[in-house]
Design an enzyme around this catalytic site. Structure first.
Site, short mmCIF file in Angstrom:
data_model
loop_
_atom_site.label_atom_id
_atom_site.label_comp_id
_atom_site.label_asym_id
_atom_site.label_seq_id
_atom_site.Cartn_x
_atom_site.Cartn_y
_atom_site.Cartn_z
N HIS A 1 31.38 -6.57 13.12
CA HIS A 1 32.51 -5.86 13.75
C HIS A 1 33.33 -6.82 14.62
CE1 HIS A 1 31.71 -1.78 12.34
NE2 HIS A 1 30.44 -2.10 12.41
N SER A 26 32.58 2.96 -15.87
CA SER A 26 31.55 2.26 -15.08
C SER A 26 30.18 2.75 -15.51
CB SER A 26 31.74 2.54 -13.59
OG SER A 26 30.57 2.13 -12.90
N LEU A 72 26.48 -3.78 1.35
CA LEU A 72 26.46 -5.13 0.77
C LEU A 72 27.77 -5.39 0.01
CD1 LEU A 72 22.77 -5.18 -0.53
CD2 LEU A 72 23.66 -6.14 1.59
N SER A 73 28.79 -4.64 0.36
CA SER A 73 30.14 -4.85 -0.16
C SER A 73 30.30 -4.61 -1.66
CB SER A 73 30.64 -6.27 0.16
OG SER A 73 30.87 -6.37 1.51
N SER A 74 29.72 -3.53 -2.14
CA SER A 74 29.96 -3.19 -3.54
C SER A 74 31.45 -2.92 -3.75
CB SER A 74 29.11 -2.01 -3.99
OG SER A 74 29.32 -0.91 -3.15
N ASP A 113 34.58 -9.10 4.15
CA ASP A 113 33.91 -8.82 2.87
C ASP A 113 34.65 -9.47 1.71
OD1 ASP A 113 32.50 -7.27 4.58
OD2 ASP A 113 33.14 -5.35 3.75
C1 GLA Z 1 32.63 -3.59 6.86
C2 GLA Z 1 34.07 -4.09 6.80
C3 GLA Z 1 34.18 -5.52 7.31
C4 GLA Z 1 33.51 -5.68 8.67
C5 GLA Z 1 32.12 -5.07 8.66
C6 GLA Z 1 31.50 -5.06 10.04
O1 GLA Z 1 31.83 -4.30 5.97
O2 GLA Z 1 34.56 -4.01 5.48
O3 GLA Z 1 35.54 -5.90 7.36
O4 GLA Z 1 34.31 -5.14 9.68
O5 GLA Z 1 32.13 -3.74 8.18
O6 GLA Z 1 31.28 -6.35 10.48
#
Ligand code: GLA
Length: 393
Positions: free
Chosen positions: A35, A68, A128-130, A175
């Protein structure tokens, strides 16, 4: 890991034609600097070996046909390049549609459509940014197929814009940047204010990065995320009455504490405090890693979790339980929540020989206290988004 030939065969089954190319974009795990990215601070993520594959075939019309494997019950979803709008029931397609819309708005014209087959092995909603992985695999594909010649940082910025303006989450750049710019065996030390970055070798010989999934469904996470961001902006505005700064990331701890009264509200103070201290911790963590001081790195990870728990309040019983259990296991260097929070995953650095023990004990303890089953993944710092195959016809 998905088998490449398998994806090509499945594409044929679904679309009754052969794919022309295959792309891949990873997910990411953030080691420290949480954050801080929308506060002009530093982050320290790495791309991981799990990610999203995309097999494609171009069309002669304006149609985009999405499929998908992860949402196979939705079947083929047909959309048109002329009418790209957000759709709640087909929510996963909002990420690639958002990317296409942003490309078009920015003057990168997409003259014809595609059949697109996505399959990912990142657990959805695990932090985990899917979503960034889906965005970047799409951006990378458009960039290659239409020779837009955008560099990986520009692709990450366009993808972030899609997330902000189309999907409606005011996320920072971490991300998309990590997914686009990942490098094998390295973490990325990124200044989110200037986008200056450095690859830091992650020599974790003898240690494993263990990601533990709470498997808690994340309700309302997006709105709480946007709320935290707004609170930081409000704190900054109040500090700006006297301080000439662009972001909370510009502040040292001393200057921040000397001016805390300007904020005049305990909750806002604690939110800003996390952003300022976490940024300082991230700078220190980078130095500790350079010096080979993993012990200090681990302590900073633990402090980061406490701050996210007590001041930023984005953890919750599931993440806190996993982290507290991790802290009490032998061979654990550090453990904290990773990503946005409100559920999702923790990241722990564990001495290799203690990993089985760690998983057994943390898994059992978590099940007992929370009633959910945790999942464990061993992640490896990996390369960013790329084309992996071209089929010559
Ligand atoms: C999510 C957001 C990021 C970042 C994190 C927290 O993953 O997409 O931009 O702010 O939360 O660090």
């Amino acid at each position: 890991m998905n088998n490449i030939d398998d994806i090509m065969i499945k594409f044929k089954k679904v679309f009754e034609s052969t794919p022309q190319a295959l792309y891949f974009a990873p997910g990411r795990v953030n080691l420290i600097g949480e954050h801080t990215d929308y506060n002009g601070g530093h982050v320290f993520p790495c791309a991981i070996q799990y990610g999203t594959y995309l097999a494609i075939r171009s069309r002669k019309d304006q149609k985009i046909r999405f499929y998908s494997e992860n949402f196979d019950h939705l079947g083929i979803i047909e959309e048109s390049l002329d009418y790209l709008v957000k759709h709640d029931e087909r929510s996963w397609t909002n990420y690639p549609k958002g990317v296409m819309k942003v490309f078009i708005e920015q003057g990168y014209s997409i003259p014809f459509g595609f059949d697109l087959y996505y399959v990912g092995n990142i657990p959805n909603g695990a932090g985990l940014s899917s979503s960034a992985s889906i965005e970047l695999v799409t951006s990378m594909m458009l960039n290659e197929e239409f020779s837009f010649n955008l560099d990986p940082i520009e692709l990450s910025l366009l993808s972030q814009r899609a997330e902000n303006t189309f999907v409606g989450v005011n996320s920072g750049i971490m991300d998309q940047f990590a997914v686009s710019m990942g490098k094998k065996d390295h973490a990325i030390f990124l200044n989110t204010d200037t986008l200056q970055y450095e690859y830091a070798p992650l020599n974790l010989n003898g240690y494993t990065i263990v990601v533990t999934n709470t498997n808690k469904k994340r309700g309302l996470a997006d709105s709480k995320y946007n709320e935290r961001r707004a609170q930081c902006e409000e704190a900054l505005k109040r500090l700006n009455q006297k301080l000439d700064i662009n972001s909370l990331g510009d502040l040292s701890i001393e200057t921040f504490e000397a001016h805390r009264d300007l904020i005049g509200d305990d909750l806002l103070y604690r939110r800003a405090k996390h952003a300022v201290y976490e940024n300082v911790r991230t700078l220190e963590a980078k130095k500790a890693l350079e010096m080979g001081d993993l012990k200090r790195f681990g302590e900073l990870m633990n402090d980061s979790h406490r701050s996210l728990r007590d001041d930023y309040e984005v953890t919750g019983i599931e993440l806190d339980t996993l982290v507290e259990l991790a802290w009490s296991q032998e061979g654990v260097i550090g453990s904290r929540m990773t990503g946005a929070g409100f559920g999702g995953c923790t990241v722990s650095i564990v001495k290799d020989e203690f990993v089985p023990n760690f998983e057994e004990r943390v898994g059992k303890g978590y099940q007992k206290r929370v009633g959910l089953t945790a999942s464990f993944y061993h992640v490896v710092p990996s390369d960013g988004a790329r084309k992996i195959k071209e089929v010559n016809e």
